[in-house]
Design an enzyme around this catalytic site. Sequence first.
Site, PDB file in Angstrom:
ATOM      1  N   ASP A  13      19.695   8.242  -7.741  1.00 46.79           N
ATOM      2  CA  ASP A  13      19.803   9.385  -6.542  1.00 46.79           C
ATOM      3  C   ASP A  13      18.581   9.373  -6.471  1.00 46.79           C
ATOM      4  OD1 ASP A  13      22.067   9.348  -6.859  1.00 46.79           O
ATOM      5  OD2 ASP A  13      22.747  10.716  -7.811  1.00 46.79           O
ATOM      6  N   ARG A  93      16.070  24.832 -15.175  1.00 43.96           N
ATOM      7  CA  ARG A  93      15.869  24.916 -14.237  1.00 43.96           C
ATOM      8  C   ARG A  93      15.159  25.509 -13.500  1.00 43.96           C
ATOM      9  NH1 ARG A  93      17.778  19.651 -13.799  1.00 43.96           N
ATOM     10  NH2 ARG A  93      20.053  19.431 -13.969  1.00 43.96           N
ATOM     11  N   ASP A 122      23.068  23.577  -9.659  1.00 46.06           N
ATOM     12  CA  ASP A 122      21.439  23.388  -9.819  1.00 46.06           C
ATOM     13  C   ASP A 122      20.600  23.728  -8.662  1.00 46.06           C
ATOM     14  OD1 ASP A 122      22.003  22.934 -12.668  1.00 46.06           O
ATOM     15  OD2 ASP A 122      22.695  21.211 -12.330  1.00 46.06           O
ATOM     16  N   SER A 173      27.582  12.159 -15.248  1.00 42.69           N
ATOM     17  CA  SER A 173      27.148  12.744 -14.229  1.00 42.69           C
ATOM     18  C   SER A 173      26.824  13.836 -15.683  1.00 42.69           C
ATOM     19  CB  SER A 173      27.349  13.742 -13.285  1.00 42.69           C
ATOM     20  OG  SER A 173      26.741  14.681 -13.187  1.00 42.69           O
TER      21      SER A 173
HETATM   22  N1  ARG Z   1      27.727  22.785 -15.462  1.00 41.41           N
HETATM   23  C1  ARG Z   1      26.368  23.345 -16.147  1.00 41.41           C
HETATM   24  C2  ARG Z   1      25.628  24.493 -15.929  1.00 41.41           C
HETATM   25  O1  ARG Z   1      26.491  24.339 -14.314  1.00 41.41           O
HETATM   26  C3  ARG Z   1      25.570  22.027 -15.930  1.00 41.41           C
HETATM   27  C4  ARG Z   1      25.565  20.952 -15.132  1.00 41.41           C
HETATM   28  C5  ARG Z   1      25.244  19.473 -15.763  1.00 41.41           C
HETATM   29  N2  ARG Z   1      24.707  18.816 -14.657  1.00 41.41           N
HETATM   30  C6  ARG Z   1      25.373  17.336 -15.037  1.00 41.41           C
HETATM   31  N3  ARG Z   1      25.299  16.238 -13.923  1.00 41.41           N
HETATM   32  N4  ARG Z   1      25.496  17.550 -15.860  1.00 41.41           N
HETATM   33  O2  ARG Z   1      24.796  24.788 -16.095  1.00 41.41           O
END
Ligand code: ARG
Length: 397
Positions: A13, A93, A122, A173
């Site tokens: 991506d 993040r 995110d 993912s």
């Molecule tokens: N749900 C988790 C969060 O919002 C993890 C998100 C992670 N992203 C992924 N591509 N698995 O912090």
Amino acid sequence: MKKIVLAYSGGLDTSISINWLKEKYGAEVIAALVDVGQPENLQEAYRRAIGVGADKALIVDAKEEFVNDYILPAIGANLFYEKKYPLATALARPLIAKKLVETAKSEGGDAVAHGCTGKGNDQVRFDVGIRSLDPGLAIIAPQREWNISREEAIEYAKEKNIKITVTKKSPYSIDENIWGRSIECGVLEDPYREPPEEIYSWTRITKKPGDIQYLEIDFDRGVPTALDGQKMAPYDLIKSLGKIAGAFGVGRIDMVENRLVGIKSREIYEAPAAVVLIEAHRELEALVLDRELAHYKYIQEEKMAELAYYGLWFTPLRNCLSSFFEESQRYVTGRVKVKLGHHNFSIVGRKSPHSIYDIGLATYDKGDRFDPRHSESFIKLWGYTYELLGKKGRIDG
Ligand code: ARG
């Protein structure tokens, strides 16, 4: 837009985003690879960024900062979102946002970009972080605007002659950093379905059933400092503990969580070091913190976890809470004994020079210094009001 700094992961991506950004905005694109302890080979990702058309690529080493300013405070605050998720992705993040802003400043960029979709948490964490750190920067999220499927992304790469080897089509993912690994999508979207073994990586069991191992973890003012008596920098300690506990299959988390954007999602996490360290840390706190502080701290821990999850890291309340947690760790020094077994672990011992556990008061054996006559008077006063209410017939039994 003249120069865009893109948070680059090396994946499909963000790779095609480089081309998309250049075509759409006619801007220079700088790929920033922020190292937060993810296992990817960043040199390789660096070459890939250049290979797929980035005008410049930079590896930004944020490992120390991630540990010192995000993970250690998370241990001090026993941070879990909804009591289960140790927030690995969420904590990284704001730091990545900060590094993007710093890079834009040093490279003369006027915009930053990230590869988040329009459905997750995110994007919120990046956008809010970036806007509060530098309100003047433009933010571009190609996936949010573009919204293409994986097949279309592969097609686009072919069409534009972007050489990217899509290694074994994974339906999942995945996001990783030193604090944990987050896995979503594919069959995991059915919350009743047990996750297939293949999704796990950090917690693949290599130990035999019946194998056990004891581990001693030392803390100094809430900061883990040694494993089995061997002093280590926190980063190395987290890494080795992760390997040791992961080999026992410890640290798997399967949960349905409430996302910030109003939907529920089923998520799997692997975070062996995080769960063991926080549990050990909590047990040490149980020995040294007085009841009032301990109970008040629980409430603030929940709030802090929410702030981290909601992308509200660079905020006045988070700063204030951080000061509170830092002060709370003043006497959290000592040693905790952990017993690892097949898919589980327990804390089996704890000691501290600041312990306020007093065996002379606690024991039921000889040596007891507790005077039960004091209890009688104490209970008399403690229950006084309720006795009165009872007399007046105002208690519903
Ligand atoms: N749900 C988790 C969060 O919002 C993890 C998100 C992670 N992203 C992924 N591509 N698995 O912090």
